[in-house]
Design a protein around this motif. Structure first.
Motif, PDB file in Angstrom:
ATOM      1  N   ASN A 150      41.272  30.830  38.712  1.00 44.16           N
ATOM      2  CA  ASN A 150      42.719  31.672  38.482  1.00 44.16           C
ATOM      3  C   ASN A 150      43.366  31.581  36.977  1.00 44.16           C
ATOM      4  O   ASN A 150      43.722  32.725  36.557  1.00 44.16           O
ATOM      5  CB  ASN A 150      43.547  30.925  39.578  1.00 44.16           C
ATOM      6  CG  ASN A 150      44.652  31.534  39.754  1.00 44.16           C
ATOM      7  OD1 ASN A 150      45.574  31.506  38.722  1.00 44.16           O
ATOM      8  ND2 ASN A 150      45.124  32.187  40.966  1.00 44.16           N
ATOM      9  N   ASN A 154      44.434  34.744  34.280  1.00 44.43           N
ATOM     10  CA  ASN A 154      45.826  34.663  33.943  1.00 44.43           C
ATOM     11  C   ASN A 154      45.809  34.504  32.253  1.00 44.43           C
ATOM     12  O   ASN A 154      47.059  34.441  31.732  1.00 44.43           O
ATOM     13  CB  ASN A 154      46.541  33.725  34.519  1.00 44.43           C
ATOM     14  CG  ASN A 154      46.629  34.542  36.154  1.00 44.43           C
ATOM     15  OD1 ASN A 154      47.285  35.662  36.069  1.00 44.43           O
ATOM     16  ND2 ASN A 154      46.439  33.827  37.043  1.00 44.43           N
ATOM     17  N   LYS A 248      49.462  28.789  28.874  1.00 46.99           N
ATOM     18  CA  LYS A 248      49.307  29.244  30.069  1.00 46.99           C
ATOM     19  C   LYS A 248      48.314  28.766  31.130  1.00 46.99           C
ATOM     20  O   LYS A 248      48.592  28.486  32.255  1.00 46.99           O
ATOM     21  CB  LYS A 248      49.310  30.899  29.890  1.00 46.99           C
ATOM     22  CG  LYS A 248      50.294  31.634  30.591  1.00 46.99           C
ATOM     23  CD  LYS A 248      50.203  33.128  30.617  1.00 46.99           C
ATOM     24  CE  LYS A 248      50.967  33.626  31.725  1.00 46.99           C
ATOM     25  NZ  LYS A 248      50.947  34.896  31.958  1.00 46.99           N
ATOM     26  N   ASP A 272      44.616  34.936  45.405  1.00 47.04           N
ATOM     27  CA  ASP A 272      44.086  35.456  44.264  1.00 47.04           C
ATOM     28  C   ASP A 272      42.760  36.161  44.462  1.00 47.04           C
ATOM     29  O   ASP A 272      41.933  36.447  43.719  1.00 47.04           O
ATOM     30  CB  ASP A 272      44.050  34.546  43.030  1.00 47.04           C
ATOM     31  CG  ASP A 272      43.140  33.120  43.434  1.00 47.04           C
ATOM     32  OD1 ASP A 272      42.762  33.317  44.805  1.00 47.04           O
ATOM     33  OD2 ASP A 272      43.296  32.182  42.751  1.00 47.04           O
TER      34      ASP A 272
END
Ligand SMILES: [Fe+2]
Ligand SMILES: [Fe+2]
Length: 286
Positions: A150, A154, A248, A272
């Motif tokens: 995930n 991102n 992030k 997701d």
């Protein structure tokens, strides 16, 4: 929401021709963290398959039984493709075999390895407790691979042209399949024994061993690398800490890491699956 998708096994082979030595942003610190995954993942994936197969025949739910087969098929091919990259690492003078031998001796196959001591010791304490614990560690590690996947989707630098494109393809393919099968071992564990203590104990062990061995591998490959420019090291380390640990990726990981502690947590709470679907929708092997 229950996931009804079939887990598809894609038997593909990647080409690693002309991958530069420092293939992540020309940064050896970031590269060797990723290189460490090429050793830790294959051994871990073989452990996952061993752990879940011990319970496969007891699973009554037909869909879940099918998913176990799909899961083992996908993990087997992940393991094979990451291992194929070892030849490139060998040519780069990184000696991956030595780290792989160390990892297996300490964690998996050695007489006094973590797996042997834990499984045999706990099975003596209570019938099958050790097998259940290795399944729980597997479910915990699968949570990590799913949230790392995930995080990759991102992560702004994952579309950076300073990462070797063939390695990005490998990473996104692996990440997408991790998202596809993220709930399999969790659901098997729930069917075998739904104890919260068992699930969290396995996750705690998974949390320590995953980061410990990834870190050891990273340091090992840095020590093997004769092409590191020492003058650039402080800036390389700073970029790794800034962009991965506190960037992030790190932020997304820590939030999702904690979610596993919720008593009613399920991997599908993290919405997701569309990321994997999107990735495979424009692939010939999708
Ligand atoms: Fe995998
Ligand atoms: Fe997996």
């Amino acid at each position: 929401m229950k996931n009804n998708n079939e887990i598809k096994v894609r038997n593909i082979t990647f080409s690693f021709d002309k991958v530069p030595k420092h293939w992540v942003l020309d940064n050896p610190i970031m590269t060797h963290f990723s290189n460490s995954m090429h050793i830790v993942f294959p051994s871990g994936e073989k452990f996952f398959i061993r752990s879940v197969r011990k319970f496969a025949k007891e699973i009554k739910d037909n869909k879940l039984s099918k998913d176990i087969k799909g899961f083992c098929g996908q993990e087997g091919i992940h393991s094979r493709e990451h291992e194929r990259f070892w030849d490139i690492m060998e040519d780069q003078g990184l000696n991956p075999g030595r780290f792989e031998k160390f990892l297996n001796k300490v964690a998996f196959s050695g007489k006094l390895s973590m797996e042997n001591v834990l499984v045999k010791g706990l099975n003596k304490l209570s019938p099958r407790l050790g097998d259940k614990m290795s399944l729980s560690v597997t479910a915990g590690l699968e949570h990590y691979t799913a949230i790392l996947a995930n995080a990759l989707f991102n992560e702004p630098f994952s579309i950076n042209d300073k990462i070797a494109p063939q390695m990005l393809e490998l990473m996104f393919w692996h990440a997408s399949e991790e998202i596809e099968h993220k709930a399999v071992c969790f659901d098997v564990l729930r069917e075998v024994d739904d104890s919260y203590i068992l699930r969290i104990s396995g996750y705690s062990i998974a949390s320590v061993v995953l980061w410990l061995f990834l870190g050891v591998g990273q340091v090992y490959f840095i020590s093997q690398d004769k092409d590191i420019d020492v003058k650039k090291l402080p800036a390389n380390i700073q970029q790794f800490i800034q962009e991965i640990v506190f960037g992030k990726t790190g932020q997304g990981l820590s939030k999702n890491m904690l979610s596993y502690f919720r008593p009613n947590f399920h991997p599908d709470d993290i919405d997701d699956r569309h990321l994997a679907e999107m990735f495979f929708s424009n692939k010939s092997y999708g």
